[in-house]
Enzyme design. Structure first.
Site, PDB file in Angstrom:
ATOM      1  N   GLU A 182       0.799  -1.144  -0.108  1.00 32.57           N
ATOM      2  CA  GLU A 182      -0.060  -0.043  -0.038  1.00 32.57           C
ATOM      3  C   GLU A 182       0.989   1.161  -0.134  1.00 32.57           C
ATOM      4  O   GLU A 182       1.672   1.280   1.043  1.00 32.57           O
ATOM      5  CB  GLU A 182      -1.055  -0.043   1.292  1.00 32.57           C
ATOM      6  CG  GLU A 182      -1.830   1.170   1.245  1.00 32.57           C
ATOM      7  CD  GLU A 182      -2.318   1.582   2.717  1.00 32.57           C
ATOM      8  OE1 GLU A 182      -2.416   2.597   3.035  1.00 32.57           O
ATOM      9  OE2 GLU A 182      -2.573   0.515   3.210  1.00 32.57           O
ATOM     10  N   CYS A 225      -3.334   7.353   5.032  1.00 31.39           N
ATOM     11  CA  CYS A 225      -3.259   6.847   3.568  1.00 31.39           C
ATOM     12  C   CYS A 225      -4.387   7.215   2.960  1.00 31.39           C
ATOM     13  O   CYS A 225      -4.701   7.516   1.713  1.00 31.39           O
ATOM     14  CB  CYS A 225      -2.862   5.651   3.257  1.00 31.39           C
ATOM     15  SG  CYS A 225      -3.787   4.319   4.688  1.00 31.39           S
TER      16      CYS A 225
END
Length: 523
Positions: free
Chosen positions: A262, A299
């Site tokens: 990620e 994020c």
């Protein structure tokens, strides 16, 4: 207890060079010194994990479920020492870290439930049809099996939920994979406390020694872990350069392996006209509150806003600017993250096609993020791809468009994203319907009338998206489906019943859901 150790299975080592953690709020070193693992420790960790791989994978689901619950109990048992150490190493407030500890233990308990429910194994039986014409069908049975040892890289921004015993580790354990954690240097004391909790759980559940190892390692050792032939998959949360470097290392192996990374995402927010007309002022304030939460170190932080230019957008921007102007600067996780944030903000502020709308209050500490809000036009955004780069922290860019067709064209040029947020009212739904097909190709999660900061840990959650938000948009790093990253199917054809894996026998010893001759049979 924190003493700066490397944890190799049951062993504790103090070798190699050492370093100390840094308090980001003060810039001061925090004792004790921590040992860094080198190539000998990588070799030993991989050997132990390889030795444990078969026996750990063949444990029945209930045994692994109890193991996951035992880890959760052991983390809770560390008590306030864990929270206090994490506060010192990250600058994050107590409430945030206590919530993150709860999320960490909830993830572990969720995967225990997943194991007991059983559908994760994909048990499928197509019985033999010896009389079928023109050709008989053999007996075919399928289950999903563990890939093998997994390396997990601890994340900087979530010292608990995405680190030593976070979602990657929990889902890998649930799949039956031994785990080697490469600890993050920003919070080594926190990492060691959690690693010791996992180590105790391994012992309490009488599991193979190599089920878990913890290496506070150098970058060289981290790359060596990925390159080791016994490692079969990688879990990573961090920067795009870091993730792509691991992808290259994994692809260069004689046996390439999956890297579930990620990486970067700017998470566009689309303000639709009717919603903006109805509540522009309130939306402006709420947007900045989401943007500045935790110094923007998520994020899923809303780093891009797209809206039709006009009086309603001006109201939104005035409210957002006022809220930003009153927002206190906040400590960032590390000096390096703060430096990268400052450089990203400075690049936007100096850009000839970008207008600075507001800055937060002046920093009072050495590594604090001063929030920033910028604006540009769609033409200028499309002309310069650099404007679409992630600035990790409380900074966002507003793009003005002439109409929603132009907004769709902007979104079509974006890289892959974790999330997209749609702010809408009922009158906006026809416009939303036109945009959705484009969004579905760009993001992993589309949310309506909320803000993207905050990820629910549950069965339906997707925390992933097309590259570069993740290395493989077909998967998720949060939620029950994360287990699928560390499994692969194996088919058994005409296997004698005495040799069939436990879950595939006619008796259904696992009492799990199975698809038999095309029909799903619940437990």
């Amino acid at each position: 207890m924190i003493n700066g150790a490397i944890l190799l299975g049951r062993s504790e080592l103090h070798t190699g060079s050492s370093y100390t953690a840094i308090n980001p709020a003060t810039g001061e070193a925090i004792e004790p010194a921590f040992t860094t693992a080198g190539l000998p420790e990588v070799e030993r960790a991989c050997a132990l994990a390889d030795e444990a791989a078969i026996s750990f994978a063949e444990l029945n689901p209930e045994t692994r479920a109890v193991f996951l619950e035992t880890i959760a109990d052991q983390i809770v048992g560390v008590g306030d020492q864990l929270i206090e150490r994490a506060m010192a190493e990250t600058g994050l407030p107590r409430a945030r870290l206590e919530g993150e500890r709860g999320r960490t233990t909830s993830q572990l308990r969720l995967f225990a439930q997943v194991l007991r429910e059983g559908s994760w194994a994909g048990l499928t039986i197509d019985p033999a049809l010896p009389e079928r014409a023109p050709l008989p069908r053999p007996d075919l049975r399928v289950r999903k099996v563990a890939l093998g040892p997994v390396v997990v890289f601890g994340a900087s921004n979530f010292p608990l939920a995405f680190s030593v015993a976070g979602g990657d580790t929990a889902s890998a354990f649930a799949a039956g994979c031994p785990v080697i954690v490469k600890g993050h240097s920003a919070h080594p004391g926190t990492g060691e406390l959690v690693a010791r909790a996992v180590q105790r759980a391994v012992a309490l559940c009488h599991l193979p020694e190599g089920t878990f190892s913890y290496l506070p390692a150098t970058r060289e050792a981290g790359t060596a872990l990925v390159a080791d032939h016994r490692v079969k998959a990688v879990g990573f949360t961090g920067s795009r350069p870091g993730g792509t470097a691991l992808m290259r290392a994994a692809a260069a192996r004689a046996e390439p392996i999956p890297v579930h990374a990620e990486m970067s995402s700017i998470n566009p927010v689309v303000l639709f006209p009717a919603a903006l007309a109805a509540r522009a002022e309130a939306l402006g304030a709420a947007f900045v509150q989401s943007l500045t939460l935790g110094a923007g170190q998520f994020c899923t932080n809303p780093g891009l806003v797209i809206a039709v230019d006009g009086p309603d957008l001006h109201t939104f921007l005035a409210s957002a600017a006022e809220t930003m102007g009153a927002s206190a600067a906040q400590d960032m996780l590390t000096p390096g993250i703060h430096s990268a944030f400052a450089q990203g903000v400075e690049a936007l502020a100096r850009h000839g096609a970008v207008t600075t709308l507001a800055r937060g209050l002046e920093p009072r500490g050495p590594h604090q993020a001063q929030g920033a809000l910028f604006k540009t036009t769609s033409a200028d955004f499309l002309a310069d791809p650099a404007l679409g780069a992630e600035v990790f922290g409380s900074s966002s860019l507003v793009i003005t468009v002439a109409d929603m067709d132009e907004a769709t064209r902007v979104i079509a040029t974006l890289e892959g994203q974790l999330t997209a947020t749609l702010i809408l009212d009922a009158e906006d739904e026809p416009l939303v319907a036109k945009l959705l097909p484009t969004l579905e190709r760009k993001v992993g999660r589309i949310l309506v009338n909320g803000w993207p900061t905050g990820v629910e840990v549950c069965h339906a959650m997707v925390h992933g998206g097309p590259f570069p938000s993740t290395s493989d948009g077909r998967t998720t790093s949060v939620g029950a489906m994360a287990i699928e990253r560390f499994l692969r199917p194996v088919c058994y054809q005409n296997m004698p019943s005495a040799l069939l894996p436990e879950g595939l026998g006619d008796a259904n010893a696992w009492n799990a859901p199975r698809r038999i001759d095309g029909v799903l049979k619940l437990a």
